[in-house]
Design an enzyme around this catalytic site. Sequence first.
Site, mmCIF file in Angstrom:
data_model
loop_
_atom_site.group_PDB
_atom_site.id
_atom_site.type_symbol
_atom_site.label_atom_id
_atom_site.label_comp_id
_atom_site.label_asym_id
_atom_site.label_seq_id
_atom_site.Cartn_x
_atom_site.Cartn_y
_atom_site.Cartn_z
ATOM 1 N N ASP A 10 0.556 -1.171 -0.155
ATOM 2 C CA ASP A 10 0.500 -0.205 -0.001
ATOM 3 C C ASP A 10 0.928 0.979 0.412
ATOM 4 O O ASP A 10 0.618 2.281 0.675
ATOM 5 C CB ASP A 10 -1.118 -0.125 1.661
ATOM 6 C CG ASP A 10 -2.169 -1.120 1.261
ATOM 7 O OD1 ASP A 10 -2.043 -1.942 0.162
ATOM 8 O OD2 ASP A 10 -2.236 -1.930 2.423
ATOM 9 N N VAL A 29 4.519 -8.682 -29.287
ATOM 10 C CA VAL A 29 5.029 -10.230 -29.861
ATOM 11 C C VAL A 29 3.501 -11.041 -30.015
ATOM 12 O O VAL A 29 2.838 -11.810 -30.802
ATOM 13 C CB VAL A 29 5.559 -10.852 -30.628
ATOM 14 C CG1 VAL A 29 5.764 -12.254 -31.596
ATOM 15 C CG2 VAL A 29 7.301 -9.566 -30.843
ATOM 16 N N HIS A 103 19.440 -2.495 -11.682
ATOM 17 C CA HIS A 103 17.937 -2.595 -11.140
ATOM 18 C C HIS A 103 17.997 -3.639 -10.293
ATOM 19 O O HIS A 103 16.743 -2.421 -9.421
ATOM 20 C CB HIS A 103 17.121 -3.528 -12.033
ATOM 21 C CG HIS A 103 16.530 -4.306 -12.440
ATOM 22 N ND1 HIS A 103 18.225 -5.457 -13.430
ATOM 23 C CD2 HIS A 103 16.711 -5.297 -11.636
ATOM 24 C CE1 HIS A 103 17.708 -6.700 -12.614
ATOM 25 N NE2 HIS A 103 16.534 -6.664 -11.709
ATOM 26 N N TYR A 176 8.563 -16.609 -11.993
ATOM 27 C CA TYR A 176 8.319 -15.977 -13.420
ATOM 28 C C TYR A 176 8.323 -16.977 -15.338
ATOM 29 O O TYR A 176 7.894 -16.769 -16.094
ATOM 30 C CB TYR A 176 9.448 -14.828 -14.091
ATOM 31 C CG TYR A 176 10.979 -14.958 -14.218
ATOM 32 C CD1 TYR A 176 10.585 -16.045 -15.491
ATOM 33 C CD2 TYR A 176 11.894 -15.344 -13.344
ATOM 34 C CE1 TYR A 176 12.392 -16.631 -15.553
ATOM 35 C CE2 TYR A 176 13.260 -15.783 -13.732
ATOM 36 C CZ TYR A 176 13.568 -16.072 -15.050
ATOM 37 O OH TYR A 176 14.401 -16.865 -15.254
ATOM 38 N N ASP A 180 4.941 -16.285 -16.872
ATOM 39 C CA ASP A 180 5.125 -16.256 -18.349
ATOM 40 C C ASP A 180 4.892 -16.839 -19.324
ATOM 41 O O ASP A 180 3.826 -16.746 -20.191
ATOM 42 C CB ASP A 180 6.722 -15.428 -18.321
ATOM 43 C CG ASP A 180 6.990 -14.828 -17.638
ATOM 44 O OD1 ASP A 180 6.349 -13.905 -16.910
ATOM 45 O OD2 ASP A 180 8.475 -14.239 -17.542
ATOM 46 N N ARG A 194 5.748 -29.090 -7.020
ATOM 47 C CA ARG A 194 6.954 -30.461 -6.697
ATOM 48 C C ARG A 194 8.676 -30.601 -5.587
ATOM 49 O O ARG A 194 8.381 -31.485 -5.235
ATOM 50 C CB ARG A 194 6.923 -31.034 -8.286
ATOM 51 C CG ARG A 194 8.144 -32.480 -8.172
ATOM 52 C CD ARG A 194 7.722 -34.066 -7.817
ATOM 53 N NE ARG A 194 8.633 -34.750 -7.644
ATOM 54 C CZ ARG A 194 8.530 -35.787 -7.230
ATOM 55 N NH1 ARG A 194 7.772 -36.323 -6.725
ATOM 56 N NH2 ARG A 194 9.538 -37.111 -7.521
ATOM 57 N N ARG A 217 16.407 -32.521 -2.809
ATOM 58 C CA ARG A 217 16.278 -34.128 -3.119
ATOM 59 C C ARG A 217 17.126 -35.037 -4.331
ATOM 60 O O ARG A 217 16.333 -33.776 -5.325
ATOM 61 C CB ARG A 217 14.955 -33.987 -2.424
ATOM 62 C CG ARG A 217 14.771 -35.746 -2.314
ATOM 63 C CD ARG A 217 14.981 -36.375 -1.421
ATOM 64 N NE ARG A 217 15.180 -38.416 -1.069
ATOM 65 C CZ ARG A 217 13.447 -38.586 -0.610
ATOM 66 N NH1 ARG A 217 12.853 -37.847 -0.331
ATOM 67 N NH2 ARG A 217 13.672 -39.786 -0.722
ATOM 68 N N ARG A 231 12.696 -22.794 -19.196
ATOM 69 C CA ARG A 231 13.523 -21.350 -19.123
ATOM 70 C C ARG A 231 14.469 -21.119 -20.407
ATOM 71 O O ARG A 231 14.085 -19.813 -20.662
ATOM 72 C CB ARG A 231 14.537 -21.337 -18.044
ATOM 73 C CG ARG A 231 15.122 -19.968 -17.902
ATOM 74 C CD ARG A 231 16.919 -19.725 -17.285
ATOM 75 N NE ARG A 231 17.710 -18.603 -17.056
ATOM 76 C CZ ARG A 231 18.122 -18.500 -18.203
ATOM 77 N NH1 ARG A 231 18.753 -19.256 -19.172
ATOM 78 N NH2 ARG A 231 18.959 -17.446 -18.075
ATOM 79 N N LYS A 400 17.798 -39.756 0.586
ATOM 80 C CA LYS A 400 16.260 -39.690 1.914
ATOM 81 C C LYS A 400 17.603 -40.869 2.872
ATOM 82 O O LYS A 400 17.205 -40.037 4.139
ATOM 83 C CB LYS A 400 15.453 -40.600 1.206
ATOM 84 C CG LYS A 400 14.652 -41.086 2.175
ATOM 85 C CD LYS A 400 13.727 -41.496 2.034
ATOM 86 C CE LYS A 400 11.856 -41.968 3.039
ATOM 87 N NZ LYS A 400 11.326 -42.684 2.489
#
Length: 534
Positions: A10, A29, A103, A176, A180, A194, A217, A231, A400
Amino acid sequence: MAPYCQLIIDTPEFQRLRFIKQLGSTCYVFPSAVHTRFEHSIGVSHLASRLAESLARDNKTIEKSDIACVAIAGLCHDLGHGPFSHAFEKIVPPGKNGEKWSHEEQSVIMFEYMIAHNELRRKLKEYNIYEQEINFICEIIVGRPRGENSKLNTKFYLHQIVNNSINGVDVDKWDYVTRDALYLGMKSAFDFNRIMPFVKVYDVNRDEDKRKELCFRDKVASDLNHMFLTRRRLHYAAYQHRVSRIITIMLKDAFLAASNDLIFIGIDGKKYDLLESVQDPMAFCQVNDTILNVIMLSQGKRMEKAREIIDRIHKRQLYQCIGEYQHVDGVMHSSKGSEILEWIHNLREESPSTSSSSTSSSKSPAEEIWSQGNIEVEVSNFNYGGDDKNPLLHIPFYNKSNGSSFHLSTYKVCVILRYSFVECAGPTLDQRYAFVANRCQGDRKFEMKLEELAEDLGISNNLRKFASKLSFGYEVWNQYKSSNTRQDGLICCEGTLSMLMAWKKRTPRQSQIVELRRALVASGFTEQAEKYFN
């Protein structure tokens, strides 16, 4: 959302992200790719707090304030993005110390300004978020410690949740990649749900150092591989789509042309132009994708060039790709666009045809295109997140029965890759492509046809009538005709080509072929009309 996250949401500084598209120019595009950094940041924060809470169940050293810090860092990690993200990032000049603007650093500046401007320090103390925690949030965003007593040194794994600089497996990527792919209409086999239950903290040996890191794991190795594959597919099909990259170049040119006339008010009433706005967080808070509308609605000549570029984008009169190749090490010696551009110009200067034509007083259209200001080289890197190395080799795993971390063998990684995606079995995981974008007006393919046509027409007696049909008067045609004879007496088509280019520039694109074909037939050049514009 947690109440401390709601305090951040806020604020004007965070609400600004509603007006910055996540994928920048990609929406030109893929029309549905209009989601913003606002919802992405909320998604990252949600996943970050979920993962931190999951880790805290097995790790009692993780405090509630740590979970809050990770969630807030997820919210604020993109505060520093400018309009159309990477289009803006490419034109911001280096700082006073010569460092390239980023950025991430700007996000920290905006976060600290947001805390002060909205008087959040007092409110955040109610959730045990004090000065040390605020500093830790900044460290998570920027990815490096800010002092000797940094939490980043003792709880590095918390930094990895949002911004994993070791192997790239973090909740930012989880959000993303999933978001995306959804908005681009692409199917994805990757599911972070998962993976999340199988993330734990273990000691990991890095060279001579040992520190606690996020480990996964061993049975989710193929799921992590799906993330890297998705990606790469997103980069190949969308993020680095050739048309999207060209529009990014055009937006960059438009922003540069309008920069001095886009004024933003900073702290103490000081004025900043577009590129200077990064120096003041109050001014930068006013900079978002809506500056495109400001340019389009501007009047007068001050932003005329920028308006023309934006108009060309909307009319689909884009810069043209006039060359594309796959980069091969040892041939180009570089994968940097600026160095490749210099290499291209050196080749042209050494070319016999170029050096002989350079003695002429006027440039041909082809030479005009290749002049320094008209071309730009863009390099696209397609990999799986680890440059030329397999990212799975950098990820620590656990199983494990074993209570310690280990790395997968090269053999097992290759088996996973071949099982998941045949393309990965190739000799390299890193491909680079470069294309040359032409800033000249119009369609290069059509211009090449005009060059061939001018040469085909030669010095026919019907050229005078042809010029008349294209609405060129007798005196104007005579000026063009005189250029068809060079100083050494040889006949050329330079004048005819110049006339065709002048006609093309004044004629609307959608009617060019129809008008030119009609003029050719009416002038007795029916054969050429059929040959070039059938």
